[in-house]
Design a protein around this motif. Sequence first.
Motif, PDB file in Angstrom:
ATOM      1  N   ALA A  13       0.917  -1.243   0.002  1.00  0.00           N
ATOM      2  CA  ALA A  13      -0.007  -0.057   0.053  1.00  0.00           C
ATOM      3  C   ALA A  13       1.064   1.121   0.174  1.00  0.00           C
ATOM      4  CB  ALA A  13      -0.884   0.019   1.287  1.00  0.00           C
ATOM      5  N   ASP A  14       0.270   2.255  -0.242  1.00  0.00           N
ATOM      6  CA  ASP A  14       1.037   3.647  -0.284  1.00  0.00           C
ATOM      7  C   ASP A  14       1.611   3.720   1.254  1.00  0.00           C
ATOM      8  OD1 ASP A  14       0.401   4.186  -2.862  1.00  0.00           O
ATOM      9  OD2 ASP A  14      -1.111   5.446  -2.583  1.00  0.00           O
ATOM     10  N   LYS A  15       2.653   4.259   1.485  1.00  0.00           N
ATOM     11  CA  LYS A  15       3.222   4.509   2.680  1.00  0.00           C
ATOM     12  C   LYS A  15       4.123   5.808   2.742  1.00  0.00           C
ATOM     13  CE  LYS A  15       6.231   2.132   5.896  1.00  0.00           C
ATOM     14  NZ  LYS A  15       7.127   0.976   6.404  1.00  0.00           N
ATOM     15  N   SER A  16       4.063   6.454   3.885  1.00  0.00           N
ATOM     16  CA  SER A  16       4.953   7.710   3.936  1.00  0.00           C
ATOM     17  C   SER A  16       5.657   7.667   5.477  1.00  0.00           C
ATOM     18  CB  SER A  16       4.172   8.788   3.731  1.00  0.00           C
ATOM     19  OG  SER A  16       3.383   9.031   4.593  1.00  0.00           O
ATOM     20  N   THR A  17       6.834   7.973   5.298  1.00  0.00           N
ATOM     21  CA  THR A  17       7.475   7.875   6.987  1.00  0.00           C
ATOM     22  C   THR A  17       8.125   9.375   7.160  1.00  0.00           C
ATOM     23  OG1 THR A  17       7.925   5.564   6.647  1.00  0.00           O
ATOM     24  CG2 THR A  17       9.204   6.883   8.288  1.00  0.00           C
ATOM     25  N   ALA A  18       8.005   9.919   8.304  1.00  0.00           N
ATOM     26  CA  ALA A  18       8.524  11.188   8.673  1.00  0.00           C
ATOM     27  C   ALA A  18       9.552  10.813   9.719  1.00  0.00           C
ATOM     28  CB  ALA A  18       7.631  12.195   9.074  1.00  0.00           C
ATOM     29  N   ILE A  19      10.771  11.355   9.646  1.00  0.00           N
ATOM     30  CA  ILE A  19      11.870  11.062  10.501  1.00  0.00           C
ATOM     31  C   ILE A  19      12.402  12.478  10.971  1.00  0.00           C
ATOM     32  CG2 ILE A  19      13.937  10.122  11.051  1.00  0.00           C
ATOM     33  CD1 ILE A  19      13.418   7.841   8.915  1.00  0.00           C
ATOM     34  N   LEU A  20      12.672  12.636  12.170  1.00  0.00           N
ATOM     35  CA  LEU A  20      13.203  13.942  12.689  1.00  0.00           C
ATOM     36  C   LEU A  20      14.763  13.626  12.879  1.00  0.00           C
ATOM     37  CD1 LEU A  20      12.893  16.809  13.931  1.00  0.00           C
ATOM     38  CD2 LEU A  20      12.457  15.534  16.195  1.00  0.00           C
ATOM     39  N   VAL A  21      15.473  14.510  12.297  1.00  0.00           N
ATOM     40  CA  VAL A  21      17.075  14.479  12.529  1.00  0.00           C
ATOM     41  C   VAL A  21      17.306  15.737  13.285  1.00  0.00           C
ATOM     42  CG1 VAL A  21      19.243  14.562  11.249  1.00  0.00           C
ATOM     43  CG2 VAL A  21      17.098  13.345  10.175  1.00  0.00           C
ATOM     44  N   ALA A  22      18.143  15.474  14.485  1.00  0.00           N
ATOM     45  CA  ALA A  22      18.360  16.296  15.329  1.00  0.00           C
ATOM     46  C   ALA A  22      19.194  17.483  14.855  1.00  0.00           C
ATOM     47  CB  ALA A  22      19.118  15.765  16.765  1.00  0.00           C
ATOM     48  N   ASP A  23      18.982  18.668  15.350  1.00  0.00           N
ATOM     49  CA  ASP A  23      19.747  19.762  15.158  1.00  0.00           C
ATOM     50  C   ASP A  23      19.748  20.300  13.561  1.00  0.00           C
ATOM     51  OD1 ASP A  23      20.248  20.159  17.819  1.00  0.00           O
ATOM     52  OD2 ASP A  23      22.001  18.697  17.564  1.00  0.00           O
ATOM     53  N   LYS A  24      18.648  19.727  12.791  1.00  0.00           N
ATOM     54  CA  LYS A  24      18.707  19.986  11.247  1.00  0.00           C
ATOM     55  C   LYS A  24      17.488  20.849  11.080  1.00  0.00           C
ATOM     56  CE  LYS A  24      22.360  18.169  10.021  1.00  0.00           C
ATOM     57  NZ  LYS A  24      23.337  18.637   8.994  1.00  0.00           N
ATOM     58  N   ALA A  25      17.766  22.192  10.418  1.00  0.00           N
ATOM     59  CA  ALA A  25      16.841  22.999  10.210  1.00  0.00           C
ATOM     60  C   ALA A  25      16.218  22.690   8.871  1.00  0.00           C
ATOM     61  CB  ALA A  25      17.065  24.448  10.148  1.00  0.00           C
ATOM     62  N   ASN A  26      16.994  21.995   7.883  1.00  0.00           N
ATOM     63  CA  ASN A  26      16.535  21.561   6.331  1.00  0.00           C
ATOM     64  C   ASN A  26      16.065  20.198   6.355  1.00  0.00           C
ATOM     65  OD1 ASN A  26      19.226  20.586   7.033  1.00  0.00           O
ATOM     66  ND2 ASN A  26      19.355  19.666   4.996  1.00  0.00           N
ATOM     67  N   LEU A  76      12.393  12.107  -0.482  1.00  0.00           N
ATOM     68  CA  LEU A  76      12.618  10.981  -1.422  1.00  0.00           C
ATOM     69  C   LEU A  76      11.197  10.214  -1.625  1.00  0.00           C
ATOM     70  CD1 LEU A  76      16.207   9.757  -0.579  1.00  0.00           C
ATOM     71  CD2 LEU A  76      15.576  11.537  -2.261  1.00  0.00           C
ATOM     72  N   GLY A  77      11.121   9.889  -2.834  1.00  0.00           N
ATOM     73  CA  GLY A  77       9.932   9.052  -2.951  1.00  0.00           C
ATOM     74  C   GLY A  77      10.452   8.013  -4.148  1.00  0.00           C
ATOM     75  N   ARG A  78       9.468   6.998  -4.381  1.00  0.00           N
ATOM     76  CA  ARG A  78       9.760   5.913  -5.190  1.00  0.00           C
ATOM     77  C   ARG A  78       8.348   5.270  -5.834  1.00  0.00           C
ATOM     78  NH1 ARG A  78      13.939   1.232  -3.045  1.00  0.00           N
ATOM     79  NH2 ARG A  78      15.024   3.109  -3.755  1.00  0.00           N
ATOM     80  N   ILE A  79       8.215   4.979  -6.978  1.00  0.00           N
ATOM     81  CA  ILE A  79       7.230   4.430  -7.549  1.00  0.00           C
ATOM     82  C   ILE A  79       7.650   3.279  -8.030  1.00  0.00           C
ATOM     83  CG2 ILE A  79       5.726   4.365  -9.717  1.00  0.00           C
ATOM     84  CD1 ILE A  79       5.905   7.638  -9.698  1.00  0.00           C
ATOM     85  N   ALA A  80       6.901   1.871  -7.682  1.00  0.00           N
ATOM     86  CA  ALA A  80       7.327   0.539  -7.738  1.00  0.00           C
ATOM     87  C   ALA A  80       6.860   0.203  -9.202  1.00  0.00           C
ATOM     88  CB  ALA A  80       6.757  -0.253  -6.726  1.00  0.00           C
ATOM     89  N   VAL A  81       7.693  -0.285  -9.936  1.00  0.00           N
ATOM     90  CA  VAL A  81       7.271  -0.755 -11.571  1.00  0.00           C
ATOM     91  C   VAL A  81       7.751  -2.190 -11.581  1.00  0.00           C
ATOM     92  CG1 VAL A  81       7.766  -0.356 -13.950  1.00  0.00           C
ATOM     93  CG2 VAL A  81       7.728   1.712 -12.121  1.00  0.00           C
ATOM     94  N   ALA A  82       6.719  -2.840 -12.003  1.00  0.00           N
ATOM     95  CA  ALA A  82       7.256  -4.466 -11.998  1.00  0.00           C
ATOM     96  C   ALA A  82       8.011  -4.745 -13.313  1.00  0.00           C
ATOM     97  CB  ALA A  82       5.721  -5.139 -12.161  1.00  0.00           C
TER      98      ALA A  82
END
Length: 219
Positions: A177-190, A194-200
């Motif tokens: 299924a479609d999925k998204s993940t957010a990760i906090l990197v300490a002390d980073k303002a920027n 990245l994304g990916r489309i699966a192709v068989a």
Amino acid sequence: SALSAAQIKERLQALDARLNFSSSAGFLNANLEFPAANTQAVLELLAQLLVDSKFTQSAFERNQRAMLATVQNIKADTTSVASNTLDRSYRPKSLYSDGDPREVREFTQSEALIRQASAEALRAYWQRFGAAQVGELVLMGPVALAPVQAQLQTLWGEWASKEKHAPWVAEHAVPQADKSTAILVADKANASYLGRIAVAMNETDADYPALFLGVQILS
């Protein structure tokens, strides 16, 4: 090699050559730039470095420290964290057995494996797998191919691996299924996305060349 790092540097400078090694699962790449007139001498030096590799303790420790420093840097880089997270979602541990180099590991796991590595283990690996039985050669410039092929046959013709060669095939998990993940990197303002489309599809598919060309144009 029996040559020290300083001696290798001097040889390369004398030949006006630049040499870089890189590697991935199942591959060792040597990138060389040199005047065409020095082709024979450069290939002799490359053969000496590869076939007669010593992997001394001092050289190993120096590179081990450099690799650990690199891991520390990319652990704090938002693009690297995003790329690693995305890759692990498509190539999870469940696809591979323990120790398989195709597995995408978390940075902490990679760091631990680097610390566990030893010069002795590296020497044993090279004695078991180091070889020139299977490979590709790309020459660009005014260099005659036939003399180079003959020289390489002389230099590497008997350099064979104790293990049978088998190509690496990277397996990818089928997205459920479609999925998204957010990760906090300490002390980073920027931030990085990245994304990916699966192709068989794989490299043997009739439409692969067109897709590959399209990706190159877009990127």
